[in-house]
Design a protein around this motif. Structure first.
Motif, PDB file in Angstrom:
ATOM      1  N   THR A 246       0.875  -1.392  -0.446  1.00  0.00           N
ATOM      2  CA  THR A 246      -0.182   0.084  -0.210  1.00  0.00           C
ATOM      3  C   THR A 246       0.903   1.605   0.206  1.00  0.00           C
ATOM      4  O   THR A 246       1.835   1.539   0.865  1.00  0.00           O
ATOM      5  CB  THR A 246      -1.140   0.565   1.893  1.00  0.00           C
ATOM      6  N   PRO A 247       1.046   2.322  -1.691  1.00  0.00           N
ATOM      7  CA  PRO A 247       1.746   3.407  -1.349  1.00  0.00           C
ATOM      8  C   PRO A 247       1.585   3.595   0.168  1.00  0.00           C
ATOM      9  O   PRO A 247      -0.071   4.532   0.512  1.00  0.00           O
ATOM     10  CB  PRO A 247       1.443   3.523  -2.474  1.00  0.00           C
ATOM     11  N   PRO A 248       2.096   5.045   0.556  1.00  0.00           N
ATOM     12  CA  PRO A 248       2.304   5.984   1.524  1.00  0.00           C
ATOM     13  C   PRO A 248       1.028   7.316   1.195  1.00  0.00           C
ATOM     14  O   PRO A 248       1.088   8.011   0.234  1.00  0.00           O
ATOM     15  CB  PRO A 248       3.599   6.130   2.243  1.00  0.00           C
ATOM     16  N   ASN A 249       0.174   7.347   2.226  1.00  0.00           N
ATOM     17  CA  ASN A 249      -0.457   8.830   1.756  1.00  0.00           C
ATOM     18  C   ASN A 249       1.104  10.182   2.610  1.00  0.00           C
ATOM     19  O   ASN A 249       1.174  10.206   3.446  1.00  0.00           O
ATOM     20  CB  ASN A 249      -1.625   8.758   2.454  1.00  0.00           C
TER      21      ASN A 249
END
Length: 493
Positions: free
Chosen positions: A477-480
């Motif tokens: 999951t890519p970071p926000n």
């Protein structure tokens, strides 16, 4: 006693011409009783003279005790150093004997016949008894007729034997023969019989006692077997192994084996022994009855102290072996086996050589002299430490081209030779071939090409699709990053 031709005439006159015994006696001069005796024979074999009582020796009689004493004393001497009939006759003449040589020789013939030894048939329990001996045979080594000393060990229970060939009968070969035979048989017999070999016996004492060599006692102690020795000049006491030696020569060395090394000869002998033992029905049973081998192999090497001379060589026996030049002037230990020479300094092996079997020869390893050649590179073409025949032809071709282009070409070439310490010789050779093809002459150029060839040879193979399917899918999951946007406006605490 009449001759066979006379017997034939007598029988023809009696049975074919019907002459009387009296008439036959008159014609032949043979007594009638003798004619009657031979006519009564059922078989017409050559007549034999039967001596009913021992002959008197009126002239030789007084000297017979002396002759018999000489014969008895000779039993304790080597067979090649015993008295001959001529020698005994000469001694008797000095003592006043007036008879002829034939009188003495006839008597000696009778005495030796009386003293012929009778032998008992023997039987040995499997695994208990073996015999060891040396024999000799000739073969072709690189096309030249050469003598081989053959170590033979025979197990008497089965009659099976194993052999090894050596260029000499020195102690290290004697020990190596035991080690190789024990390991081939996968066990040790309980007792081994020997001749009085110098490698085992220091001194023959009275009776069956022997003063043994310390190293031989060490061998026997390591493998835990008993040893027994034949009486001097009584090889028949180990006749089994002597017969095995004759069989080895007859079977394995006729015609001459033609090989390039003793290693190749021993490989041939090993295979021939296996072929022969496959036909021996008792061999496997005897092997299983042997005492188990110890877990550690016996060190059968010979050790000797030596000093490295100014040519960076040590001398062992009549031959010389090189060591690295940094050890010049130091004392080292030579470890010699039947096949190799190791040179040890402070517990570390600094040089290894195949053992030289000739005399006054040198075994030189070029690598030992490379550091010295860096400083004395001009001598490279004239020193015997550099032998172009020991390298592929491309090396000498490259050196000559390099020297023609660069006055320091020999030094560059020595640096290239040092690459063998870090790279396989085939890789260095390939790099030199490419360098010549592209007219690249120098150490840096060869090293560069060597590095490129190694990189090209390490290509990554694509992963198989089946392997990709077995790898579990991982979702990351890519970071926000929105919260970092506030930093662009100056921040809000």
């Amino acid at each position: 006693m009449i001759k066979m031709a006379q017997l034939e005439d007598i029988r023809k006159m009696y049975f074919m011409e019907d002459l009387s015994i009296r008439e036959i006696s008159r014609r032949t001069g043979i007594h009638r009783d003798t004619i009657s005796k031979y006519l009564s024979l059922e078989e017409t074999k050559p007549p034999k003279y039967k001596l009913t009582k021992e002959r008197n020796h009126p002239v030789l009689g007084p000297y017979i005790p002396m002759i018999r004493q000489i014969i008895e004393d000779d039993k304790q001497r080597h067979r090649k150093q015993r008295h001959t009939g001529t020698k005994i006759f000469g001694i008797l003449r000095q003592e006043g004997f007036s008879g002829g040589y034939n009188t003495v020789s006839d008597f000696l013939r009778q005495e030796y016949r009386k003293q012929k030894e009778a032998f008992l048939p023997l039987e040995f329990e499997l695994g208990t008894y073996a015999e060891v001996d040396w024999t000799e045979a000739y073969f072709y080594l690189n096309g030249k007729e050469t003598k081989a000393h053959i170590f033979v060990m025979k197990l008497r229970g089965s009659g099976g034997f194993y052999v090894r060939a050596y260029p000499f009968e020195k102690q290290e070969a004697f020990f190596d023969g035991h080690i190789k035979c024990f390991e081939f048989m996968k066990g040790v017999p309980y007792k081994i019989a020997y001749d009085n070999l110098k490698t085992a016996v220091k001194k023959v004492l009275q009776g069956s006692n022997r003063e043994e060599q310390e190293q031989f006692i060490s061998l026997r102690t390591h493998y835990l077997y008993e040893s027994t020795f034949c009486r001097p000049a009584r090889g028949n006491e180990k006749g089994g192994v002597e017969n095995a030696g004759k069989e080895v020569v007859r079977r394995f060395f006729v015609p001459y084996p033609d090989v390039n090394s003793f290693e190749e000869l021993n490989h041939y002998l090993h295979n021939e022994c296996i072929k022969l033992l496959e036909k021996n029905s008792k061999w496997e049973a005897e092997k299983s009855a042997l005492r188990p081998l110890p877990t550690v192999r016996f060190d059968g090497a010979r050790y000797k102290e030596a000093k490295v001379n100014r040519y960076s060589m040590i001398q062992f026996e009549t031959n010389r072996y090189s060591v690295p030049t940094s050890y010049v002037g130091e004392k080292v230990t030579v470890r010699a086996t039947a096949e190799e020479i190791k040179i040890i300094s402070k517990g570390s092996t600094i040089a290894e050589h195949f053992r030289i079997h000739g005399r006054n020869k040198d075994s030189i390893i070029l690598d030992h002299y490379l550091e010295l050649l860096l400083f004395k590179s001009r001598a490279l073409g004239n020193t015997k430490v550099y032998n172009p025949q020991t390298l592929p032809p491309i090396y000498e071709q490259y050196r000559r081209c390099l020297l023609a282009r660069n006055p320091r070409g020999n030094r560059e070439f020595v640096k290239i030779l040092m690459l063998h310490r870090d790279y396989h010789p085939s890789q260095v050779t390939e790099a030199i071939e490419i360098a010549m093809e592209y007219n690249v002459y120098g150490y840096d150029g060869v090293l560069n090409i060597l590095g490129q060839t190694l990189v090209l040879s390490h290509k990554a193979d694509p992963i198989n699709k089946d392997k990709l399917q077995s790898i579990p899918e991982v979702i990351v999951t890519p970071p926000n990053l929105d919260k970092y946007s506030i930093l662009m406006t100056g921040g809000d605490h």
